[in-house]
Structure formats: structure tokens, C-alpha cells
Design an enzyme around this catalytic site. Structure first.
Site, PDB file in Angstrom:
ATOM      1  CB  CYS A   1      35.745  34.269 -25.510  1.00 12.79           C
ATOM      2  SG  CYS A   1      36.981  32.963 -25.702  1.00 12.79           S
TER       3      CYS A   1
ATOM      4  CE1 TYR B   1      50.995  31.232  -7.929  1.00 14.00           C
ATOM      5  CE2 TYR B   1      51.023  29.329  -6.660  1.00 14.00           C
ATOM      6  CZ  TYR B   1      50.497  30.428  -7.155  1.00 14.00           C
ATOM      7  OH  TYR B   1      48.958  30.330  -6.714  1.00 14.00           O
TER       8      TYR B   1
ATOM      9  CD  GLU C   1      48.680  30.082  -3.341  1.00 14.31           C
ATOM     10  OE1 GLU C   1      48.780  29.470  -4.368  1.00 14.31           O
ATOM     11  OE2 GLU C   1      47.685  30.944  -3.407  1.00 14.31           O
TER      12      GLU C   1
ATOM     13  CG  ASP D   1      47.775  30.273 -10.948  1.00 14.92           C
ATOM     14  OD1 ASP D   1      47.597  30.877 -11.982  1.00 14.92           O
ATOM     15  OD2 ASP D   1      46.767  29.721 -10.238  1.00 14.92           O
TER      16      ASP D   1
ATOM     17  CB  CYS E   1      40.707  32.442 -19.644  1.00 14.30           C
ATOM     18  SG  CYS E   1      42.002  32.549 -20.832  1.00 14.30           S
TER      19      CYS E   1
ATOM     20  CB  CYS F   1      41.654  38.485 -25.800  1.00 13.59           C
ATOM     21  SG  CYS F   1      42.470  36.908 -25.663  1.00 13.59           S
TER      22      CYS F   1
ATOM     23  CB  CYS G   1      36.493  36.989 -21.164  1.00 10.02           C
ATOM     24  SG  CYS G   1      38.086  37.575 -20.867  1.00 10.02           S
TER      25      CYS G   1
END
Length: 375
Positions: free
Chosen positions: A212, A135, A52, A153, A205, A221, A215
């Protein structure tokens, strides 16, 4: 459309994203695959913390090799704590944002010396660690310990902003995005859900030309329904970056290159580098060489972009095998750390010096153009 207007869909969205992750999760060296984590298995907290920190403002593709190199050299946080900071910085070279590497070493020492090598599991305690922000603390708590934490994030930010058509410009819009992610995050499996959202943001995305049709939550959405997916998240207008000028000094002797160690504070602190003329984010360098002599200046050999400014670098090459620079007690800081901190580094082994990308670019340019042969 605001988040509050579609709260009834939250569970459906969460379920579809989670199901998509089971069959489509990226294979990453720090992860426990979802089909295994479903049984309660959790990843190594050291691995999650390290990955991270590395992933902050850096792509997964760039991080994987560094992660593998670090974990091979320092298998545990205790191993990293015993390392010299200079070695950690050298191993980090090329990842950028070098304050992360210094904080990485500080955090390893803190966890080892104060916590007996055990990372805390609670978000509030993780926030107390050097270099661990909001975060990173949430990500470690959720992914490494299974705690319910709201992880946001850049990939998640983009996904949530589009799902709910959050049109408040960043950075103010981050608060609304966090509310949206909070509503989606399940009580159990928050770590896998966060990683599922990251994967969708990274592979489906995307910032440009989102896929899309692939997705799992396209039907939910709001941005897709409006046909303006790429509008989100809404960002403020970009400010023009100032352009700075700097000069590096190439001093070679017996196939070795003079390198200095930069001051511990400031940009690229404690890193090995070529001597320079004190360029900075707020000012051009002075351009004067660290000694009298015959210098050949090669103009604008490197262009480099930092977060808040861009830099053009000239390279001045010392045109004699006789070095007039005092390598002993010279404490002149007009040229950065002072020549007394210098070392002669074999050019054939320059990749092992751990130079920051900016300086590595200049060295590669010089080697490519065989500067010594032109003397």
C-alpha cells in the site's frame, strides 16, 4: 462504503492510476508501451486476443514463453487457422484448461474463414467469436482497438473492491465491482487504463501483503482507511474438493512408450496421454488394466488439483517386453479412446508429445525412478 458515495473522486483516481502506468508499466511482448500508445499506436489484435486467452486463469510469468512460442510458430491468425488442432493442443500443453486451446483453434478458423483474418473491433461482435467471453471481448476491444469497454479481470476485481470497500460476497459482488470500474474507465485510453489497473493489482494491490505504501491511490482506498485490505474482495467459503483415484498404464517397448489420444469431448479432450482407467470428476477409475499380464502398481505417484476435484494417480507398469495388447482393430473404449488410436513415442523425445501436465508428471516420475531398470 458504496461506489455511489465517492463518485466525486473518480476522475482523480483515474488520473493517478494512468500517470503511474506511464512510468511503471510492465514490459510484456504483446503490449505497446504507454509512451508510444499515447500517440495513438495500437497493438496487434491477434497478439491481444492470443495473450488474453492464454492469461485466463494463468499467470503472466507462465504465459510469456508460450506467447512467444505460439507467435513464432504461427505469426498470424491465418497461420494458426491452417494448423492441425493436435499441434495447437501439443504446443499448449502445460498451460491447463485445454478447452481454451481448442477454442483458440476454432476462433482462428472462424476469423480467417468468415472475417478474412480481421478481428472485429466492437465488443458485441467479439462476443460472437468461439471461446471469447465477456472479459476477453472487453479487453480486446479496449486494448487492441481503443474502444471504451469496461475490463474486469481478477487483478482489477481486487483493486476496485478495495478502493470502494465492496463487501458483497463474490460472485454477486462482481456486479458492484463492474459498476465501480465503469465509473473509473475513461472515454479515451480505456485500454491503457485497464492495463494500468491490471499492473497495480499484480504488483502492488496483491492478494496477500499488498504494498500500500507504493500505491498511487492509497489516499482514496476505503479498505486501506479501514485497515482491512486483505478482506476484499469478499469470497464465499471454500467448498472441500472431492478426492478421486485414477490409474495410468505404462507400456514400454524398445525405448518407446504407448500413448493414446483422448476423446475430443470431456476432460483433456484430443490430447495425447497414457492409457488410463476412465477416472473422471465424478467417479474413481475402475483400476483394471487394458490387457492380461504381469503389472506392477506404484501407488499415488501423482497428486493433481483440478478446479472442482483433486486426483491421486497410481501408475501400473507392464512387466514384459512382449505386448499382449491388440494394436489393430481393438475398439474397446473401456480404457478411454481405444488402443487402436495408440502410437509408440520415443521416451527420449517425450517432451515433444505435448502431454497435459497431469500425464507429464507421471512420465517424469517414471523416468526419474527408471522403471524399466527395476524389471
Amino acid at each position: 462504503m458504496g461506489v455511489d458515495k465517492i463518485t466525486g473522486e473518480m476522475q482523480d483516481i483515474t488520473a493517478k492510476i494512468s500517470a503511474h502506468y506511464v512510468d511503471n508499466a510492465r514490459n510484456l511482448p504483446w503490449r505497446v508501451p504507454p509512451k508510444i500508445s499515447a500517440s495513438g499506436a495500437l497493438p496487434n489484435p491477434y497478439h491481444i486476443w492470443l495473450s488474453e486467452v492464454m492469461l485466463q486463469q494463468t499467470t503472466v510469468a507462465a504465459v510469456v514463453a508460450y506467447f512467444q512460442k505460439f507467435t513464432k510458430r504461427w505469426p498470424t491468425v491465418k497461420h494458426m487457422a491452417t494448423a492441425d488442432e493436435a499441434d495447437v493442443l501439443a504446443a499448449w500443453a502445460g498451460l491447463g484448461y485445454y478447452a481454451r486451446a481448442r477454442n483458440l483453434h476454432k476462433c482462428a478458423r472462424h476469423v480467417t474463414e468468415m472475417l478474412d483474418g480481421v478481428f472485429p473491433s466492437q465488443e458485441a461482435e467479439l462476443l460472437k467469436l468461439p471461446g471469447v467471453g465477456t472479459y476477453t471481448a472487453a479487453a480486446i476491444a479496449a486494448i487492441a482497438f481503443g474502444e471504451r469497454a469496461v475490463v474486469v479481470d481478477a487483478n482489477i476485481e481486487r483493486l476496485v473492491a478495495r478502493l470502494f470497500a465492496i463487501d458483497t460476497p463474490l460472485p454477486k459482488g462482481k456486479a458492484d465491482i463492474r459498476v465501480g470500474m465503469d465509473g473509473l474507465t475513461p472515454a479515451v485510453g480505456a485500454g491503457d487504463f485497464a492495463q494500468a489497473c491490471m499492473d497495480i493489482g499484480a504488483s502492488i494491490c496483491t492478494a496477500k501483503s499488498p504494498k500500500c505504501d507504493k500505491c498511487p491511490v492509497q489516499i482514496h482506498c476505503a479498505a486501506f482507511a479501514n485497515g482491512d485490505q486483505e478482506r476484499y474482495p469478499v469470497k464465499p467459503p471454500k467448498k472441500a474438493k472431492p478426492l478421486r483415484k485414477g490409474r495410468f498404464f505404462w507400456i514400454e517397448r524398445d525405448e518407446k512408450l504407448l500413448l493414446v489420444t483422448r476423446p475430443p469431448t470431456g476432460m483433456l479432450g484430443s490430447m495425447r496421454a497414457l492409457p488410463d482407467d476412465q477416472w473422471a470428476a465424478g467417479t474413481d477409475g475402475h483400476g483394471r488394466p487394458p490387457s492380461e499380464g504381469n503389472w506392477r502398481v506404484h501407488e499415488n505417484v501423482v497428486q493433481h488439483s483440478f478446479t472442482h476435484f483433486s486426483l491421486e494417480v497410481d501408475l501400473a507398469v507392464y512387466q514384459s517386453d512382449k505386448i499382449a495388447i491388440n494394436m489393430g482393430d481393438n475398439k474397446n473404449t473401456e480404457f478411454g479412446p481405444g488402443i487402436s488410436d495408440a502410437v509408440w513415442w520415443p521416451i527420449q523425445e517425450i517432451e515433444d508429445a505435448g502431454l497435459p501436465t497431469l500425464f507429464a508428471k507421471a512420465v517424469r516420475w517414471a523416468v526419474k525412478h527408471k522403471l524399466k531398470e527395476s524389471l
